[in-house]
Design a protein around this motif. Structure first.
Motif, PDB file in Angstrom:
ATOM      1  N   ASP A 175       9.455 -63.034 -22.693  1.00 10.91           N
ATOM      2  CA  ASP A 175       8.371 -63.293 -21.743  1.00 10.91           C
ATOM      3  C   ASP A 175       8.672 -62.753 -20.347  1.00 10.91           C
ATOM      4  O   ASP A 175       7.779 -62.669 -19.519  1.00 10.91           O
ATOM      5  CB  ASP A 175       8.081 -64.797 -21.664  1.00 10.91           C
ATOM      6  N   ASP A 176       9.934 -62.430 -20.061  1.00  9.40           N
ATOM      7  CA  ASP A 176      10.352 -61.940 -18.747  1.00  9.40           C
ATOM      8  C   ASP A 176      11.177 -60.663 -18.914  1.00  9.40           C
ATOM      9  O   ASP A 176      12.406 -60.699 -18.866  1.00  9.40           O
ATOM     10  CB  ASP A 176      11.166 -63.018 -18.020  1.00  9.40           C
ATOM     11  N   PRO A 177      10.511 -59.523 -19.123  1.00  4.00           N
ATOM     12  CA  PRO A 177      11.251 -58.289 -19.380  1.00  4.00           C
ATOM     13  C   PRO A 177      12.204 -57.895 -18.245  1.00  4.00           C
ATOM     14  O   PRO A 177      13.338 -57.502 -18.521  1.00  4.00           O
ATOM     15  CB  PRO A 177      10.163 -57.231 -19.555  1.00  4.00           C
ATOM     16  N   ALA A 178      11.784 -58.009 -17.002  1.00  2.49           N
ATOM     17  CA  ALA A 178      12.659 -57.610 -15.892  1.00  2.49           C
ATOM     18  C   ALA A 178      13.879 -58.521 -15.807  1.00  2.49           C
ATOM     19  O   ALA A 178      15.013 -58.046 -15.651  1.00  2.49           O
ATOM     20  CB  ALA A 178      11.888 -57.622 -14.576  1.00  2.49           C
TER      21      ALA A 178
ATOM     22  N   ARG B 188      17.902 -57.496 -16.557  1.00  5.15           N
ATOM     23  CA  ARG B 188      19.029 -57.802 -15.660  1.00  5.15           C
ATOM     24  C   ARG B 188      20.119 -58.578 -16.409  1.00  5.15           C
ATOM     25  O   ARG B 188      21.305 -58.292 -16.251  1.00  5.15           O
ATOM     26  CB  ARG B 188      18.551 -58.587 -14.441  1.00  5.15           C
ATOM     27  N   ALA B 189      19.724 -59.541 -17.222  1.00  7.81           N
ATOM     28  CA  ALA B 189      20.704 -60.326 -17.984  1.00  7.81           C
ATOM     29  C   ALA B 189      21.431 -59.438 -19.004  1.00  7.81           C
ATOM     30  O   ALA B 189      22.655 -59.530 -19.159  1.00  7.81           O
ATOM     31  CB  ALA B 189      20.020 -61.493 -18.685  1.00  7.81           C
ATOM     32  N   LEU B 190      20.711 -58.573 -19.684  1.00  6.65           N
ATOM     33  CA  LEU B 190      21.316 -57.716 -20.697  1.00  6.65           C
ATOM     34  C   LEU B 190      22.264 -56.681 -20.101  1.00  6.65           C
ATOM     35  O   LEU B 190      23.192 -56.228 -20.773  1.00  6.65           O
ATOM     36  CB  LEU B 190      20.241 -57.036 -21.544  1.00  6.65           C
ATOM     37  N   ARG B 191      22.056 -56.332 -18.842  1.00  7.26           N
ATOM     38  CA  ARG B 191      22.966 -55.383 -18.175  1.00  7.26           C
ATOM     39  C   ARG B 191      24.366 -55.976 -18.038  1.00  7.26           C
ATOM     40  O   ARG B 191      25.332 -55.252 -17.840  1.00  7.26           O
ATOM     41  CB  ARG B 191      22.413 -54.979 -16.811  1.00  7.26           C
ATOM     42  N   GLU B 192      24.494 -57.299 -18.186  1.00  4.54           N
ATOM     43  CA  GLU B 192      25.822 -57.909 -18.186  1.00  4.54           C
ATOM     44  C   GLU B 192      26.576 -57.569 -19.468  1.00  4.54           C
ATOM     45  O   GLU B 192      27.806 -57.575 -19.490  1.00  4.54           O
ATOM     46  CB  GLU B 192      25.715 -59.422 -18.031  1.00  4.54           C
ATOM     47  N   LEU B 193      25.846 -57.292 -20.546  1.00  4.28           N
ATOM     48  CA  LEU B 193      26.454 -56.926 -21.825  1.00  4.28           C
ATOM     49  C   LEU B 193      26.509 -55.417 -22.048  1.00  4.28           C
ATOM     50  O   LEU B 193      27.466 -54.907 -22.616  1.00  4.28           O
ATOM     51  CB  LEU B 193      25.662 -57.533 -22.992  1.00  4.28           C
TER      52      LEU B 193
ATOM     53  N   VAL C 105      17.007 -49.287 -21.706  1.00  2.00           N
ATOM     54  CA  VAL C 105      15.926 -48.659 -20.943  1.00  2.00           C
ATOM     55  C   VAL C 105      14.803 -49.690 -20.834  1.00  2.00           C
ATOM     56  O   VAL C 105      14.387 -50.274 -21.833  1.00  2.00           O
ATOM     57  CB  VAL C 105      15.393 -47.378 -21.627  1.00  2.00           C
ATOM     58  N   LEU C 106      14.353 -49.929 -19.609  1.00  3.48           N
ATOM     59  CA  LEU C 106      13.228 -50.836 -19.371  1.00  3.48           C
ATOM     60  C   LEU C 106      11.968 -49.987 -19.255  1.00  3.48           C
ATOM     61  O   LEU C 106      11.872 -49.125 -18.392  1.00  3.48           O
ATOM     62  CB  LEU C 106      13.450 -51.653 -18.095  1.00  3.48           C
ATOM     63  N   TYR C 107      11.022 -50.213 -20.160  1.00  2.00           N
ATOM     64  CA  TYR C 107       9.742 -49.508 -20.173  1.00  2.00           C
ATOM     65  C   TYR C 107       8.651 -50.497 -19.775  1.00  2.00           C
ATOM     66  O   TYR C 107       7.889 -50.963 -20.627  1.00  2.00           O
ATOM     67  CB  TYR C 107       9.410 -48.988 -21.572  1.00  2.00           C
ATOM     68  N   GLY C 108       8.576 -50.876 -18.534  1.00  2.00           N
ATOM     69  CA  GLY C 108       7.529 -51.792 -18.097  1.00  2.00           C
ATOM     70  C   GLY C 108       7.700 -53.177 -18.687  1.00  2.00           C
ATOM     71  O   GLY C 108       8.467 -53.984 -18.189  1.00  2.00           O
ATOM     72  N   ASP C 109       7.009 -53.449 -19.794  1.00  2.00           N
ATOM     73  CA  ASP C 109       7.045 -54.792 -20.388  1.00  2.00           C
ATOM     74  C   ASP C 109       7.911 -54.865 -21.641  1.00  2.00           C
ATOM     75  O   ASP C 109       7.874 -55.839 -22.369  1.00  2.00           O
ATOM     76  CB  ASP C 109       5.637 -55.266 -20.711  1.00  2.00           C
ATOM     77  N   ARG C 110       8.701 -53.837 -21.902  1.00  2.00           N
ATOM     78  CA  ARG C 110       9.576 -53.873 -23.073  1.00  2.00           C
ATOM     79  C   ARG C 110      10.909 -53.207 -22.757  1.00  2.00           C
ATOM     80  O   ARG C 110      11.009 -52.389 -21.844  1.00  2.00           O
ATOM     81  CB  ARG C 110       8.906 -53.234 -24.275  1.00  2.00           C
ATOM     82  N   ILE C 111      11.920 -53.591 -23.516  1.00  2.00           N
ATOM     83  CA  ILE C 111      13.273 -53.072 -23.335  1.00  2.00           C
ATOM     84  C   ILE C 111      13.690 -52.380 -24.627  1.00  2.00           C
ATOM     85  O   ILE C 111      13.487 -52.915 -25.711  1.00  2.00           O
ATOM     86  CB  ILE C 111      14.262 -54.220 -23.046  1.00  2.00           C
ATOM     87  N   HIS C 112      14.292 -51.207 -24.498  1.00  2.00           N
ATOM     88  CA  HIS C 112      14.893 -50.545 -25.646  1.00  2.00           C
ATOM     89  C   HIS C 112      16.402 -50.634 -25.507  1.00  2.00           C
ATOM     90  O   HIS C 112      16.956 -50.354 -24.448  1.00  2.00           O
ATOM     91  CB  HIS C 112      14.474 -49.078 -25.732  1.00  2.00           C
TER      92      HIS C 112
ATOM     93  N   ARG D 128      19.982 -68.066 -21.887  1.00  2.00           N
ATOM     94  CA  ARG D 128      19.659 -68.003 -20.458  1.00  2.00           C
ATOM     95  C   ARG D 128      18.265 -68.528 -20.139  1.00  2.00           C
ATOM     96  O   ARG D 128      17.830 -68.495 -18.999  1.00  2.00           O
ATOM     97  CB  ARG D 128      19.756 -66.563 -19.963  1.00  2.00           C
ATOM     98  N   GLY D 129      17.546 -68.997 -21.150  1.00  2.00           N
ATOM     99  CA  GLY D 129      16.199 -69.495 -20.929  1.00  2.00           C
ATOM    100  C   GLY D 129      15.170 -68.400 -20.743  1.00  2.00           C
ATOM    101  O   GLY D 129      14.091 -68.636 -20.194  1.00  2.00           O
ATOM    102  N   LEU D 130      15.479 -67.198 -21.197  1.00  2.00           N
ATOM    103  CA  LEU D 130      14.566 -66.063 -21.075  1.00  2.00           C
ATOM    104  C   LEU D 130      13.816 -65.803 -22.378  1.00  2.00           C
ATOM    105  O   LEU D 130      13.121 -64.808 -22.504  1.00  2.00           O
ATOM    106  CB  LEU D 130      15.336 -64.812 -20.636  1.00  2.00           C
ATOM    107  N   GLY D 131      13.955 -66.702 -23.324  1.00  2.00           N
ATOM    108  CA  GLY D 131      13.297 -66.562 -24.619  1.00  2.00           C
ATOM    109  C   GLY D 131      12.005 -67.337 -24.656  1.00  2.00           C
ATOM    110  O   GLY D 131      11.580 -67.851 -23.629  1.00  2.00           O
ATOM    111  N   PRO D 132      11.367 -67.400 -25.788  1.00  2.00           N
ATOM    112  CA  PRO D 132      11.954 -66.911 -27.024  1.00  2.00           C
ATOM    113  C   PRO D 132      12.010 -65.387 -27.035  1.00  2.00           C
ATOM    114  O   PRO D 132      11.055 -64.719 -26.660  1.00  2.00           O
ATOM    115  CB  PRO D 132      11.015 -67.430 -28.107  1.00  2.00           C
ATOM    116  N   ALA D 133      13.164 -64.883 -27.435  1.00  2.00           N
ATOM    117  CA  ALA D 133      13.373 -63.441 -27.487  1.00  2.00           C
ATOM    118  C   ALA D 133      13.430 -63.009 -28.946  1.00  2.00           C
ATOM    119  O   ALA D 133      13.763 -63.799 -29.826  1.00  2.00           O
ATOM    120  CB  ALA D 133      14.665 -63.068 -26.773  1.00  2.00           C
ATOM    121  N   SER D 134      13.086 -61.760 -29.173  1.00  2.00           N
ATOM    122  CA  SER D 134      13.143 -61.204 -30.522  1.00  2.00           C
ATOM    123  C   SER D 134      13.497 -59.727 -30.436  1.00  2.00           C
ATOM    124  O   SER D 134      13.476 -59.138 -29.353  1.00  2.00           O
ATOM    125  CB  SER D 134      11.808 -61.392 -31.242  1.00  2.00           C
TER     126      SER D 134
END
Length: 105
Positions: free
Chosen positions: A27-30, A34-39, A46-53, A73-79
């Protein structure tokens, strides 16, 4: 002064990318990016607006670790879902492969 890393048709370039590309959804791509950049490095995400590859040589293992981090991190539900790479994914993947080999990206 540039360098040619590879040549081919768009289809050939996409087919030559090692590993898999996953679309990570939340629900919070940006915030998720940022959180995934820690991994993962910028040559794997790559962040494409509302989706991440996510480009990964390990496949599902990395995609599942990404989703688990976002959920913690409370950024889900993620899939995640495996997707065909875009030409930008190929470019990022080539740079990442060169970095892993110790070459200059």
């Amino acid at each position: 002064r540039g360098s040619v890393f590879t040549i081919g048709t768009p289809a050939e370039l996409k087919a030559s990318l090692p590993g898999q590309v996953y679309q990570i959804q939340s629900d919070d791509p940006a915030g998720s990016y940022r959180a995934l950049r820690e991994l993962w490095s910028s040559t794997q995400l790559v962040l494409y607006g509302d989706r991440i590859h996510l480009w990964s040589l390990k496949g599902d293992e990395d995609a599942e670790a990404s989703v688990a981090l976002l959920d913690r991190r409370g950024l889900g539900p993620a899939s995640h879902v495996q997707v065909d790479p875009s030409l930008e994914d190929v470019f990022v993947g080539i740079l990442g492969s060169r970095e892993e080999e110790g070459g200059m990206a």
